[in-house]
Write a protein that holds these residues in place. Structure first.
Motif, PDB file in Angstrom:
ATOM      1  N   SER B 244       7.190  -9.153 -13.527  1.00 31.04           N
ATOM      2  CA  SER B 244       6.472  -9.569 -11.848  1.00 31.04           C
ATOM      3  C   SER B 244       6.180  -8.294 -11.277  1.00 31.04           C
ATOM      4  CB  SER B 244       7.743 -10.801 -11.853  1.00 31.04           C
ATOM      5  OG  SER B 244       7.614 -11.099 -10.713  1.00 31.04           O
ATOM      6  N   VAL B 245       5.046  -8.786 -10.379  1.00 33.10           N
ATOM      7  CA  VAL B 245       4.975  -7.512  -9.007  1.00 33.10           C
ATOM      8  C   VAL B 245       4.920  -7.967  -8.151  1.00 33.10           C
ATOM      9  CG1 VAL B 245       3.117  -6.110  -8.599  1.00 33.10           C
ATOM     10  CG2 VAL B 245       2.821  -7.177 -10.952  1.00 33.10           C
ATOM     11  N   PRO B 246       5.666  -6.796  -7.194  1.00 31.54           N
ATOM     12  CA  PRO B 246       6.334  -7.649  -5.978  1.00 31.54           C
ATOM     13  C   PRO B 246       4.695  -8.282  -4.742  1.00 31.54           C
ATOM     14  CG  PRO B 246       6.884  -5.220  -6.700  1.00 31.54           C
ATOM     15  CD  PRO B 246       5.990  -5.830  -8.258  1.00 31.54           C
ATOM     16  N   ASP B 247       4.980  -8.577  -4.339  1.00 32.01           N
ATOM     17  CA  ASP B 247       3.819  -9.146  -3.269  1.00 32.01           C
ATOM     18  C   ASP B 247       2.666  -8.121  -2.458  1.00 32.01           C
ATOM     19  OD1 ASP B 247       3.879 -11.684  -3.918  1.00 32.01           O
ATOM     20  OD2 ASP B 247       5.110 -12.486  -2.224  1.00 32.01           O
ATOM     21  N   ARG B 248       3.610  -6.853  -2.059  1.00 25.88           N
ATOM     22  CA  ARG B 248       3.189  -6.264  -1.627  1.00 25.88           C
ATOM     23  C   ARG B 248       2.285  -5.610  -2.311  1.00 25.88           C
ATOM     24  NH1 ARG B 248       4.006  -4.351   3.596  1.00 25.88           N
ATOM     25  NH2 ARG B 248       3.830  -2.086   3.829  1.00 25.88           N
ATOM     26  N   ALA B 249       3.082  -5.398  -3.206  1.00 26.77           N
ATOM     27  CA  ALA B 249       1.528  -4.587  -4.137  1.00 26.77           C
ATOM     28  C   ALA B 249       0.075  -4.934  -4.556  1.00 26.77           C
ATOM     29  CB  ALA B 249       2.309  -4.221  -5.630  1.00 26.77           C
ATOM     30  N   ILE B 250       0.143  -6.339  -4.553  1.00 21.81           N
ATOM     31  CA  ILE B 250      -0.654  -7.156  -4.902  1.00 21.81           C
ATOM     32  C   ILE B 250      -1.901  -7.587  -3.649  1.00 21.81           C
ATOM     33  CG2 ILE B 250      -1.045  -9.534  -5.185  1.00 21.81           C
ATOM     34  CD1 ILE B 250       1.320 -10.077  -7.785  1.00 21.81           C
ATOM     35  N   TRP B 251      -1.192  -7.303  -2.686  1.00 19.34           N
ATOM     36  CA  TRP B 251      -1.984  -6.563  -1.568  1.00 19.34           C
ATOM     37  C   TRP B 251      -2.276  -6.082  -1.018  1.00 19.34           C
ATOM     38  CZ3 TRP B 251      -2.626 -10.848   2.667  1.00 19.34           C
ATOM     39  CH2 TRP B 251      -1.906 -12.459   2.570  1.00 19.34           C
ATOM     40  N   LEU B 252      -1.561  -4.444  -1.611  1.00 19.98           N
ATOM     41  CA  LEU B 252      -2.565  -3.442  -1.530  1.00 19.98           C
ATOM     42  C   LEU B 252      -3.197  -3.564  -2.691  1.00 19.98           C
ATOM     43  CD1 LEU B 252       0.872  -1.113  -0.761  1.00 19.98           C
ATOM     44  CD2 LEU B 252      -1.461  -1.778   0.433  1.00 19.98           C
ATOM     45  N   ARG B 253      -3.342  -3.687  -3.490  1.00 18.18           N
ATOM     46  CA  ARG B 253      -4.195  -3.747  -4.904  1.00 18.18           C
ATOM     47  C   ARG B 253      -5.372  -4.265  -3.885  1.00 18.18           C
ATOM     48  NH1 ARG B 253      -1.025  -5.650 -10.262  1.00 18.18           N
ATOM     49  NH2 ARG B 253      -0.298  -3.491 -10.599  1.00 18.18           N
ATOM     50  N   VAL B 314       2.646  -0.756  -6.740  1.00 15.90           N
ATOM     51  CA  VAL B 314       1.633   0.307  -6.779  1.00 15.90           C
ATOM     52  C   VAL B 314       2.058   1.686  -6.389  1.00 15.90           C
ATOM     53  CG1 VAL B 314      -0.223  -0.640  -5.741  1.00 15.90           C
ATOM     54  CG2 VAL B 314       1.902  -0.486  -4.149  1.00 15.90           C
ATOM     55  N   ALA B 315       1.383   2.954  -5.547  1.00 21.94           N
ATOM     56  CA  ALA B 315       2.244   4.101  -6.164  1.00 21.94           C
ATOM     57  C   ALA B 315       2.628   4.803  -4.813  1.00 21.94           C
ATOM     58  CB  ALA B 315       1.586   5.239  -6.663  1.00 21.94           C
ATOM     59  N   THR B 316       1.702   3.896  -3.584  1.00 24.88           N
ATOM     60  CA  THR B 316       1.493   4.201  -1.870  1.00 24.88           C
ATOM     61  C   THR B 316       1.878   3.036  -1.153  1.00 24.88           C
ATOM     62  OG1 THR B 316      -0.038   5.628  -0.962  1.00 24.88           O
ATOM     63  CG2 THR B 316      -1.132   3.829  -2.139  1.00 24.88           C
ATOM     64  N   ASP B 317       1.517   3.425   0.253  1.00 28.46           N
ATOM     65  CA  ASP B 317       2.082   1.813   1.130  1.00 28.46           C
ATOM     66  C   ASP B 317       1.063   3.118   2.411  1.00 28.46           C
ATOM     67  OD1 ASP B 317       2.960  -0.055   2.563  1.00 28.46           O
ATOM     68  OD2 ASP B 317       4.634   0.843   2.497  1.00 28.46           O
ATOM     69  N   ILE B 318       1.022   2.042   3.289  1.00 26.89           N
ATOM     70  CA  ILE B 318       0.414   2.119   4.303  1.00 26.89           C
ATOM     71  C   ILE B 318       1.438   1.309   5.748  1.00 26.89           C
ATOM     72  CG2 ILE B 318      -0.498  -0.477   4.292  1.00 26.89           C
ATOM     73  CD1 ILE B 318      -3.264   0.629   5.730  1.00 26.89           C
ATOM     74  N   ASP B 319       1.031   2.374   7.025  1.00 27.55           N
ATOM     75  CA  ASP B 319       1.796   2.148   7.924  1.00 27.55           C
ATOM     76  C   ASP B 319       1.279   1.611   8.868  1.00 27.55           C
ATOM     77  OD1 ASP B 319       0.602   4.397   8.713  1.00 27.55           O
ATOM     78  OD2 ASP B 319       2.633   5.556   8.663  1.00 27.55           O
ATOM     79  N   ALA B 320       2.445   0.863  10.084  1.00 29.98           N
ATOM     80  CA  ALA B 320       1.441   0.211  11.273  1.00 29.98           C
ATOM     81  C   ALA B 320       0.765   1.242  11.641  1.00 29.98           C
ATOM     82  CB  ALA B 320       2.651   0.675  12.195  1.00 29.98           C
ATOM     83  N   ARG B 321       0.669   2.489  11.706  1.00 29.56           N
ATOM     84  CA  ARG B 321      -0.418   3.361  12.255  1.00 29.56           C
ATOM     85  C   ARG B 321      -1.747   3.480  12.003  1.00 29.56           C
ATOM     86  NH1 ARG B 321      -0.685   8.757  13.476  1.00 29.56           N
ATOM     87  NH2 ARG B 321      -3.206   8.911  14.734  1.00 29.56           N
ATOM     88  N   GLY B 322      -1.500   3.741   9.981  1.00 28.83           N
ATOM     89  CA  GLY B 322      -2.287   3.470   9.276  1.00 28.83           C
ATOM     90  C   GLY B 322      -2.952   1.937   9.028  1.00 28.83           C
ATOM     91  N   LYS B 323      -2.504   0.827   9.531  1.00 28.97           N
ATOM     92  CA  LYS B 323      -3.217  -0.131   9.504  1.00 28.97           C
ATOM     93  C   LYS B 323      -3.542  -0.323  10.935  1.00 28.97           C
ATOM     94  CE  LYS B 323      -0.434  -3.732   7.942  1.00 28.97           C
ATOM     95  NZ  LYS B 323       1.242  -4.750   8.603  1.00 28.97           N
ATOM     96  N   ALA B 435       5.764  -7.945   3.476  1.00 26.57           N
ATOM     97  CA  ALA B 435       7.044  -6.966   3.904  1.00 26.57           C
ATOM     98  C   ALA B 435       7.523  -7.224   2.283  1.00 26.57           C
ATOM     99  CB  ALA B 435       7.897  -6.850   4.118  1.00 26.57           C
ATOM    100  N   GLY B 436       8.262  -6.179   1.333  1.00 26.50           N
ATOM    101  CA  GLY B 436       8.815  -5.945   0.335  1.00 26.50           C
ATOM    102  C   GLY B 436       8.451  -4.399  -0.567  1.00 26.50           C
ATOM    103  N   ALA B 437       9.055  -4.216  -2.226  1.00 22.89           N
ATOM    104  CA  ALA B 437       8.443  -3.291  -2.339  1.00 22.89           C
ATOM    105  C   ALA B 437       7.531  -2.842  -3.138  1.00 22.89           C
ATOM    106  CB  ALA B 437       9.521  -3.572  -3.917  1.00 22.89           C
ATOM    107  N   LEU B 438       7.242  -2.046  -3.652  1.00 22.00           N
ATOM    108  CA  LEU B 438       5.786  -1.673  -4.081  1.00 22.00           C
ATOM    109  C   LEU B 438       5.952  -1.195  -5.351  1.00 22.00           C
ATOM    110  CD1 LEU B 438       5.027   1.521  -1.659  1.00 22.00           C
ATOM    111  CD2 LEU B 438       4.765  -0.434  -1.042  1.00 22.00           C
ATOM    112  N   HIS B 439       6.974  -1.670  -5.616  1.00 24.40           N
ATOM    113  CA  HIS B 439       6.524  -1.922  -7.511  1.00 24.40           C
ATOM    114  C   HIS B 439       7.662  -2.346  -8.556  1.00 24.40           C
ATOM    115  CE1 HIS B 439       8.612   2.023  -8.225  1.00 24.40           C
ATOM    116  NE2 HIS B 439       7.684   2.576  -7.164  1.00 24.40           N
TER     117      HIS B 439
END
Lengths: 177, 518
Positions: B244-253, B314-323, B435-439
């Motif tokens: 079961s993949v965390p939501d945040r990871a699926i959205w980043l994909r 996923v192996a990476t994230d995005i922060d507020a500045r990146g967004k 929000a949440g985990a990446l993997h």
């Protein structure tokens, strides 16, 4: 109408060949230094023939990018050409597949002496993730002689430009082998 | 379970999903394919597998597209001469897939019309089949083989007809393949493609890899569709292992997939301008693409977002500045592309070259299974993000781009529309990113397990089927690029056009060689 819009857009865009310093100053300095070196070594043009010998097409994306306006390579005398007979340098991507082995050897033979070969990307340098198997011969140097290897998956346009420069500034290859 | 017009048992791969699994005796394949065709469905992929080490025989697998989603059928073949009924007479796009399945596994489509080798040029001998389990994974490149092997192209004869042979190495920086034109003067009477030059044993290479390394290799099936393949692969592995993949990871994909779509469409729109001598278009679009690549590299560490996906997340994230930076660039690029689209619309020379060039009429597209963005330019209204949305597309309400003229202009228009839509989706994804985990860990299933992933990449539907062995390593992986079924439509689209328009027509499809060559 279209002409007016095009002129308007060109004027609005200006020249992008030197990226704005705040975007990435390190990159800019290296690009400028490279361009100066190419002029010093050559004072003339270098013609490149690219051969995809089995790439995943990732390296091709960066060759295209290198031909874009930010890098202005034609302005510095570096040009990609359509025939190996017009080329000084063969730029080879991919692990060399057995289905491309003969075509690559023939393209290499068609480049007039003296000539350079640059192997681009992890696959071209080492065989990459694909390695050597029933369908590939792995790295480029197992099929034709290579002067410079540019690693990366894929290498950035700047790394590629540095590799091309490393090849041409090292003197021309005298004979095959 | 949906009622399907046959007594066939369809098992959902996951609860609420759109992928269905069915075991089907080979004798029923033809009838089933006809049912799919009658209801307006398509054949998306066909591949084989050697299951003898599992106490079974060879199998043939087909992915059908239907009104309920994707139906994955598996048919076990029997005997020492494994064979299955030819499906190319129902779905012509199966022809090259069937030929490849024979080259790699020695399983034959009975009464197939074209018995010529497809992927096997001369790299290995005729009676060796690399994807059989008893074929060594590390077979030496230097094993004996003939220097070249002739390929019988179909000849066009008549007064004034001559052939132009192009490739495998082409004049521009593109992938290798051979095109054989039969022409009278400048007009194309027939084009026959011969591909397979970049066949590098990718499917064999997957065997025995661990799941994480498999994601990296999947992303390199066709580099320009890295995220699409990596995601389809991860989806297959996660289905197989019930991860079961965390939501945040699926959205980043989804964010990465839409970024990949924008990058490729921008590049193609530039090249399309270039191919009609509007260098201005190339320079402008490649300026935008380079800005896009540089921001991708700054935010995620890679210009083409390679290796951002792994099984479980996923192996990476995005922060507020990146967004904020990505949102601002989306806004700017949307504005600039609007300006450039206006110029393309107003430019009579460009319009003259684009319109009525390289036409694939909707009925031909339907008969031959044209898919993805090229399909949508010929009225083939399929987009998995719209009809069969996996998360997070089920929350995004994607708008499908559709054109009916099937020419270069239509394929350019679909790209323009999809650039704007993807930029809109990216901004939505950023705004609503949970929000949440990446993997999450993918735990090993008990015993052998299988799964299939299906993702609408920028070029079209990307499918990856995976089998994991009892030790948790990859046993069989088949990645399917939509270029398989679209290449034959390039042969159709160029008919009656002049040879100098071939580069333009070819670029308007922009198909992968590495993807289907495998």
């Amino acid at each position: 109408m279209a002409t007016f819009l095009i002129l308007q857009q060109i004027l609005k865009t200006g020249s992008v060949s030197e990226p704005a310093p705040e975007a990435d100053p390190a990159l800019r300095t290296r690009e400028q230094a490279l361009h100066a070196d190419i002029l010093k070594v050559f004072g003339q043009a270098v013609a490149i023939r690219h051969v995809d010998a089995g790439s995943c097409n990732g390296c091709e994306l960066e060759i295209h990018a290198l031909n874009g306006p930010h890098y202005n390579i034609e302005g510095m005398g570096v040009k990609f050409v359509a025939s190996p007979r017009h080329a000084d340098l063969l730029l080879v991507t991919g692990p060399v597949t057995r289905n491309m082995e003969i075509a690559l050897k023939r393209a290499f033979e068609a480049v007039p002496e003296p000539k350079w070969v640059v192997a681009m990307g992890d696959c071209g340098c080492t065989g990459g993730m694909f390695g050597e198997n029933y369908a590939t011969c792995g790295k480029v140097s197992s099929v034709i002689p290579v002067d410079v290897e540019v690693p990366g998956c894929p290498p950035t346009p700047v790394a590629l430009l540095q590799g091309i420069l490393a090849a041409v500034s090292g003197g021309r290859r005298d004979a095959e082998g | 379970m949906p009622k399907h017009p046959d007594d066939l048992a369809l098992t959902p791969q996951t609860e609420g999903g759109f992928v269905w699994r069915s075991r089907l005796e080979p004798g029923r394949l033809t009838a089933f394919a006809r049912i799919i065709q009658d209801e307006g469905g398509q054949l998306l992929a066909l591949w084989g597998a050697d299951d003898r080490h599992l106490g079974r025989n060879f199998t043939v697998h087909v992915a059908f597209l239907s009104s309920v989603g994707l139906i994955w059928t598996t048919s076990e073949l029997d005997g020492d001469q494994p064979a299955y009924p030819d499906l190319a007479h129902i779905f012509p796009q199966a022809d090259r897939m069937q030929r490849a399945a024979f080259d790699l596994l020695g399983i034959r489509a009975q009464d197939g019309v074209d018995g010529r080798a497809w992927l096997r040029h001369a790299a290995w001998v005729e009676d060796a089949f690399p994807l059989r389990k008893d074929f060594p994974a590390r077979a030496a490149c230097r094993s004996p083989r003939p220097e070249t092997e002739p390929y019988p192209f179909i000849r066009v004869e008549g007064e004034g007809v001559h052939e132009i042979a192009v490739g495998p190495i082409h004049a521009a920086t593109i992938e290798p393949g051979h095109f054989r034109f039969s022409v009278i003067g400048d007009r194309i009477l027939r084009l026959e493609e011969r591909l397979g030059y970049t066949h590098k044993g990718t499917e064999k290479r997957f065997e025995g890899l661990d799941l994480a390394t498999g994601a990296k290799l999947a992303g390199r099936v066709s580099g320009d569709s890295h995220t699409a393949f990596a995601w389809a692969y991860c989806m297959a592995v996660e289905t197989a292992t019930a991860c079961s993949v965390p939501d945040r990871a699926i959205w980043l994909r989804a964010l990465f997939l839409e970024m990949e779509r924008v990058a490729n469409h921008l590049g193609d729109l530039g090249f399309l301008g270039n191919d009609v001598a509007l260098t201005f278009g190339f320079v402008q679009f490649w300026r935008l693409k380079e800005d896009w690549m540089r921001l991708s590299a700054r935010l995620f560490g890679h210009r083409y977002l390679f290796d951002m996906l792994l099984p479980g997340g996923v192996a990476t994230d995005i922060d507020a500045r990146g967004k904020a930076d990505l949102d601002a660039l989306c806004k700017r690029i949307a504005g600039e592309v609007q300006t450039l689209r206006h110029i393309y619309d107003e430019h009579t020379g460009l319009q003259d070259r684009f319109a009525n060039t390289g036409i694939v009429a909707p009925d031909m597209a339907a008969r031959l299974g044209l898919t993805g963005l090229a399909g949508r330019a010929s009225s083939q209204a399929w987009d998995a993000r719209v009809q069969f949305p996996c998360a997070p597309y089920d929350r995004l309400d994607v708008n499908m781009a559709l054109q009916k003229s099937g020419d270069v202009l239509a394929r350019a228009e679909v790209r323009f529309t999809e650039v704007f839509e993807s930029l809109r989706l990216i901004r939505l994804l950023l705004e609503q990113l949970p929000a949440g985990a990446l993997h999450a860990p993918c735990t090993q299933a008990a015993g052998v397990c299988e799964g299939l992933g299906w993702v609408e990449g920028w070029r079209g539907p990307v499918i990856v089927a995976v089998r994991i062995d009892a030790d948790g390593r990859l046993d069989r992986v088949h990645p399917h690029d939509p270029s398989w079924q679209n290449w034959p439509l390039v042969e159709v689209g160029v008919l009656g056009n002049i040879v100098p328009d071939f580069p333009l027509i070819n670029k308007s499809f922009n198909l992968s060689y590495s993807g289907p060559d495998l």
